[in-house]
Design a protein around this motif. Structure first.
Motif, mmCIF file in Angstrom:
data_model
loop_
_atom_site.group_PDB
_atom_site.id
_atom_site.type_symbol
_atom_site.label_atom_id
_atom_site.label_comp_id
_atom_site.label_asym_id
_atom_site.label_seq_id
_atom_site.Cartn_x
_atom_site.Cartn_y
_atom_site.Cartn_z
ATOM 1 N N SER A 44 33.506 70.982 27.047
ATOM 2 C CA SER A 44 34.910 69.664 26.694
ATOM 3 C C SER A 44 34.754 69.288 24.610
ATOM 4 O O SER A 44 35.634 69.613 24.637
ATOM 5 N N THR A 45 33.591 68.920 24.669
ATOM 6 C CA THR A 45 33.509 68.567 23.362
ATOM 7 C C THR A 45 32.485 69.053 22.432
ATOM 8 O O THR A 45 31.967 68.718 21.609
ATOM 9 N N ALA A 46 31.303 70.238 23.187
ATOM 10 C CA ALA A 46 30.666 71.002 22.179
ATOM 11 C C ALA A 46 32.045 71.559 21.554
ATOM 12 O O ALA A 46 32.838 71.816 21.421
ATOM 13 N N THR A 47 31.067 72.168 20.604
ATOM 14 C CA THR A 47 31.811 73.191 19.469
ATOM 15 C C THR A 47 31.511 74.301 19.477
ATOM 16 O O THR A 47 32.732 74.824 18.720
ATOM 17 N N GLY A 48 30.730 75.245 20.687
ATOM 18 C CA GLY A 48 31.350 76.525 21.080
ATOM 19 C C GLY A 48 30.688 76.715 22.282
ATOM 20 O O GLY A 48 30.090 76.087 22.352
ATOM 21 N N THR A 49 30.928 78.159 22.870
ATOM 22 C CA THR A 49 30.381 78.257 24.143
ATOM 23 C C THR A 49 29.135 78.725 24.336
ATOM 24 O O THR A 49 28.149 78.421 24.660
ATOM 25 N N LYS A 50 28.634 78.944 23.101
ATOM 26 C CA LYS A 50 26.581 79.509 22.964
ATOM 27 C C LYS A 50 26.280 78.240 22.451
ATOM 28 O O LYS A 50 25.243 77.211 23.066
ATOM 29 N N GLU A 51 27.061 77.109 21.820
ATOM 30 C CA GLU A 51 26.286 75.907 21.340
ATOM 31 C C GLU A 51 26.201 74.769 22.666
ATOM 32 O O GLU A 51 25.645 74.080 22.684
ATOM 33 N N TRP A 52 27.514 75.042 23.721
ATOM 34 C CA TRP A 52 26.806 74.567 24.853
ATOM 35 C C TRP A 52 25.694 75.073 25.893
ATOM 36 O O TRP A 52 25.819 73.772 25.960
ATOM 37 N N ALA A 56 18.820 73.103 26.801
ATOM 38 C CA ALA A 56 17.696 72.603 26.536
ATOM 39 C C ALA A 56 17.905 71.077 26.861
ATOM 40 O O ALA A 56 16.103 71.055 27.375
ATOM 41 N N HIS A 57 18.083 70.621 27.451
ATOM 42 C CA HIS A 57 18.495 69.347 27.826
ATOM 43 C C HIS A 57 17.920 69.590 28.859
ATOM 44 O O HIS A 57 16.818 68.419 30.193
ATOM 45 N N ALA A 58 18.093 70.423 30.319
ATOM 46 C CA ALA A 58 17.459 71.269 31.673
ATOM 47 C C ALA A 58 16.368 71.284 31.237
ATOM 48 O O ALA A 58 15.583 71.089 32.218
ATOM 49 N N LEU A 59 15.749 71.864 30.080
ATOM 50 C CA LEU A 59 14.313 71.717 29.725
ATOM 51 C C LEU A 59 13.287 71.347 29.707
ATOM 52 O O LEU A 59 12.331 71.247 30.278
ATOM 53 N N ILE A 60 14.295 70.358 28.746
ATOM 54 C CA ILE A 60 13.710 68.811 28.702
ATOM 55 C C ILE A 60 12.604 68.578 30.167
ATOM 56 O O ILE A 60 11.576 67.705 30.839
ATOM 57 N N HIS A 61 14.059 67.745 31.416
ATOM 58 C CA HIS A 61 13.272 67.638 32.054
ATOM 59 C C HIS A 61 12.883 68.411 33.081
ATOM 60 O O HIS A 61 12.015 67.846 33.914
ATOM 61 N N SER A 62 13.143 69.599 33.279
ATOM 62 C CA SER A 62 11.617 70.608 33.697
ATOM 63 C C SER A 62 10.847 70.211 33.547
ATOM 64 O O SER A 62 9.256 70.178 34.241
ATOM 65 N N GLY A 63 10.474 70.224 32.422
ATOM 66 C CA GLY A 63 9.274 69.704 31.518
ATOM 67 C C GLY A 63 8.361 68.510 31.401
ATOM 68 O O GLY A 63 7.356 68.526 32.134
ATOM 69 N N GLY A 64 9.477 67.486 32.334
ATOM 70 C CA GLY A 64 8.909 66.397 32.825
ATOM 71 C C GLY A 64 8.833 66.575 34.107
ATOM 72 O O GLY A 64 7.707 66.293 34.626
ATOM 73 N N VAL A 65 9.346 67.474 35.069
ATOM 74 C CA VAL A 65 9.281 66.919 36.631
ATOM 75 C C VAL A 65 8.087 68.491 36.308
ATOM 76 O O VAL A 65 6.526 67.807 37.256
ATOM 77 N N TRP A 66 7.609 69.743 35.145
ATOM 78 C CA TRP A 66 6.051 69.951 35.431
ATOM 79 C C TRP A 66 4.568 69.452 35.167
ATOM 80 O O TRP A 66 4.188 69.596 35.518
#
Length: 118
Positions: free
Chosen positions: A39-47, A53-63
């Motif tokens: 709802s606040t992203a500038t476009g579908t690709k950006e969203w 990317a946010h989920a990947l940062i978390h993924s790295g923390g768990v790893w």
């Protein structure tokens, strides 16, 4: 040697919670916080890129905490789905955080039961 084998389940859960807090607050930033919500992203690709990317940062923390690439991959999927649901207004901030921490508790249980090697 993993945190679990050295300090036990509670220490592992604590380490997961710390990694989660780091990834959700200082490592997220305004750009990802805004763009990861459709709802606040500038476009579908950006969203899609920001949410992933946010989920990947978390993924790295768990790893890093667990030493398990499998748990990192599970976290990538779970974090993405949970944040997608929050972004779509299915639940609020508190439920979002409880869902994320429930995942971490599940990882600790899986490790302590020998279902996943860490």
């Amino acid at each position: 040697m993993s945190i679990f084998s050295h300090d036990g389940a509670l220490a592992l859960l604590f380490a997961f919670a710390i990694a989660h807090a780091l990834a959700d607050f200082p490592l997220q930033g305004d750009y990802l916080a805004r763009e990861k919500q459709r709802s606040t992203a500038t476009g579908t690709k950006e969203w899609l890129i920001a949410l992933t990317a946010h989920a990947l940062i978390h993924s790295g923390g768990v790893w890093i905490v667990s030493g398990s690439v499998l748990l990192g991959a599970i976290e990538l999927c779970m974090h993405w789905l949970i944040d997608f649901g929050k972004g779509e207004g299915k639940y609020g901030y508190v439920a979002d955080q409880l869902l994320h921490l429930s995942c971490k508790a599940g990882y600790v249980i899986a490790i302590s039961q020998g279902l996943i090697h860490a």
